[in-house]
Design an enzyme around this catalytic site. Structure first.
Site, PDB file in Angstrom:
ATOM      1  N   TYR A 147      -0.552   1.309  12.862  1.00 24.59           N
ATOM      2  CA  TYR A 147      -0.844   0.106  13.363  1.00 24.59           C
ATOM      3  C   TYR A 147      -2.509   0.212  13.414  1.00 24.59           C
ATOM      4  O   TYR A 147      -3.082   0.665  13.713  1.00 24.59           O
ATOM      5  CB  TYR A 147      -1.156   0.727  15.383  1.00 24.59           C
ATOM      6  CG  TYR A 147      -2.123  -0.792  16.108  1.00 24.59           C
ATOM      7  CD1 TYR A 147      -0.984  -1.751  16.271  1.00 24.59           C
ATOM      8  CD2 TYR A 147      -2.741   0.136  16.500  1.00 24.59           C
ATOM      9  CE1 TYR A 147      -2.148  -2.372  17.461  1.00 24.59           C
ATOM     10  CE2 TYR A 147      -3.493  -0.736  17.317  1.00 24.59           C
ATOM     11  CZ  TYR A 147      -2.941  -2.234  17.587  1.00 24.59           C
ATOM     12  OH  TYR A 147      -4.079  -2.643  18.317  1.00 24.59           O
ATOM     13  N   HIS A 148      -2.376  -1.634  13.171  1.00 23.12           N
ATOM     14  CA  HIS A 148      -3.846  -2.120  13.159  1.00 23.12           C
ATOM     15  C   HIS A 148      -4.218  -2.886  14.459  1.00 23.12           C
ATOM     16  O   HIS A 148      -3.544  -3.491  14.474  1.00 23.12           O
ATOM     17  CB  HIS A 148      -4.005  -3.117  11.988  1.00 23.12           C
ATOM     18  CG  HIS A 148      -4.348  -2.115  10.257  1.00 23.12           C
ATOM     19  ND1 HIS A 148      -4.804  -1.264  10.088  1.00 23.12           N
ATOM     20  CD2 HIS A 148      -3.401  -2.422   9.895  1.00 23.12           C
ATOM     21  CE1 HIS A 148      -4.917  -0.386   9.029  1.00 23.12           C
ATOM     22  NE2 HIS A 148      -3.779  -1.427   8.640  1.00 23.12           N
ATOM     23  N   CYS A 152       2.166   7.070  10.252  1.00 28.70           N
ATOM     24  CA  CYS A 152       2.872   7.803   8.891  1.00 28.70           C
ATOM     25  C   CYS A 152       4.232   8.230   8.768  1.00 28.70           C
ATOM     26  O   CYS A 152       4.206   8.767   8.346  1.00 28.70           O
ATOM     27  CB  CYS A 152       1.260   8.880   9.141  1.00 28.70           C
ATOM     28  SG  CYS A 152      -0.222   7.644   9.150  1.00 28.70           S
ATOM     29  N   ARG A 160       1.124  -1.230   0.167  1.00 23.28           N
ATOM     30  CA  ARG A 160      -0.049   0.077   0.161  1.00 23.28           C
ATOM     31  C   ARG A 160       0.650   1.256   0.157  1.00 23.28           C
ATOM     32  O   ARG A 160       2.007   0.922   0.525  1.00 23.28           O
ATOM     33  CB  ARG A 160      -0.723   0.475   1.327  1.00 23.28           C
ATOM     34  CG  ARG A 160      -0.368   0.114   2.468  1.00 23.28           C
ATOM     35  CD  ARG A 160      -0.686   0.322   2.966  1.00 23.28           C
ATOM     36  NE  ARG A 160      -0.069   0.509   5.104  1.00 23.28           N
ATOM     37  CZ  ARG A 160       0.599   1.176   4.938  1.00 23.28           C
ATOM     38  NH1 ARG A 160       1.020   2.220   4.581  1.00 23.28           N
ATOM     39  NH2 ARG A 160       1.021   1.017   6.770  1.00 23.28           N
ATOM     40  N   GLY A 161      -0.033   1.995  -0.419  1.00 27.43           N
ATOM     41  CA  GLY A 161       0.991   3.732  -0.168  1.00 27.43           C
ATOM     42  C   GLY A 161       1.164   3.969   1.629  1.00 27.43           C
ATOM     43  O   GLY A 161       0.612   3.419   2.200  1.00 27.43           O
TER      44      GLY A 161
END
Length: 263
Positions: free
Chosen positions: A92-93, A191, A86-87
């Site tokens: 964190y998930h 990010c 992904r970009g």
């Protein structure tokens, strides 16, 4: 922004599937199968909803130094680590966060990556408004933000985006903090933006918020901004239809793009 991007008599169907709690790698394998099927027009557009066990992912343009925890600490906290196509940078998930993975053919909607990212933001902004929260965009920072508490100087991030496109078919998507344990964000520089904190619906509303409260708002607003008719489908039905229409391989020249930063 105007919601009616496609005339009502041309409105296409998009199926929503709630995968529940699913491992990051397993969800990514499912996305890849769906992308191949969508390129071949073997399935319609779909929007996967899920939660992941504790996991940190690094985007294809991410910097490893934004991972603040050692491998030992990650093991102690039972947090997986995955590189992603992904970009964006690092995120964190975990449980309490709703992740949305749209598998859309933008060639049939609008071939504009920037517009697509803005519409994912719009989905989360409208869903936040459903709970009385005024989320907004911040120039130069992908995702949606809310003004921090009185003690905070900077705005706080409620939802984020990191996407991948291949021949105009989308994967990955958005992450929306509902009841997320925000302490896990301390393991990273979210990010890659120093000095910015994450927040959640529960923190802002100061009450318990369930995913069952939030999923209908996300699905409804997603359909509104993309002018798609949203219909529910079970995971079993999705897998059956996928297997029935699946091709042995994904032929053709790849054209990929990765955009955004999830946190």
């Amino acid at each position: 922004m105007t919601a009616s991007f496609v005339a009502k008599n041309e409105m296409k169907v998009c199926y929503t599937i709630d995968l529940g709690l699913i491992g990051y790698a397993e969800a990514w394998e499912l996305q890849k199968r769906l992308v191949s099927a969508r390129k071949a027009s073997a399935i319609e557009d779909v929007l996967l909803f899920c939660e992941h066990p504790h996991v940190i992912t690094l985007g294809r343009n991410g910097k490893r130094e934004n991972l603040l925890a050692s491998e030992q600490v990650l093991r102690q906290k039972n947090v997986e680590f995955h590189a992603s196509d992904r970009g964006g940078d690092i995120t964190y998930h975990g449980p309490g966060q709703i992740v949305g993975y749209p598998i859309l053919n933008l060639g049939e909607i609008r071939k504009d990556v920037g517009w697509y990212v803005r519409m994912l933001e719009e989905t989360m902004i409208r869903s936040s408004a459903h709970f009385g929260i005024a989320a907004e965009r911040v120039a130069g920072k992908t995702g949606i933000w809310v003004h921090g508490s009185a003690a905070a100087v900077a705005e706080e991030k409620l939802g984020a985006i990191g996407v991948h496109l291949s021949r105009w078919v989308t994967s990955h998507g958005f992450a929306y903090n509902v009841a997320t344990d925000l302490r896990y964000f301390d393991l990273i520089v979210p990010c890659g933006i120093a000095g910015r904190k994450a927040t959640s619906l529960e923190k802002i509303l100061e009450r318990t918020v369930t995913r069952q409260e939030v999923l209908p708002a996300l699905a409804q607003n997603f359909g509104a901004v993309f002018a798609l008719e949203m219909r529910e489908m079970s995971q079993g039905e999705l897998l059956a239809r996928l297997e029935a229409g699946e091709l042995p391989g994904d032929a053709g020249q790849e054209r990929t793009q990765s955009v955004g930063a999830v946190s």
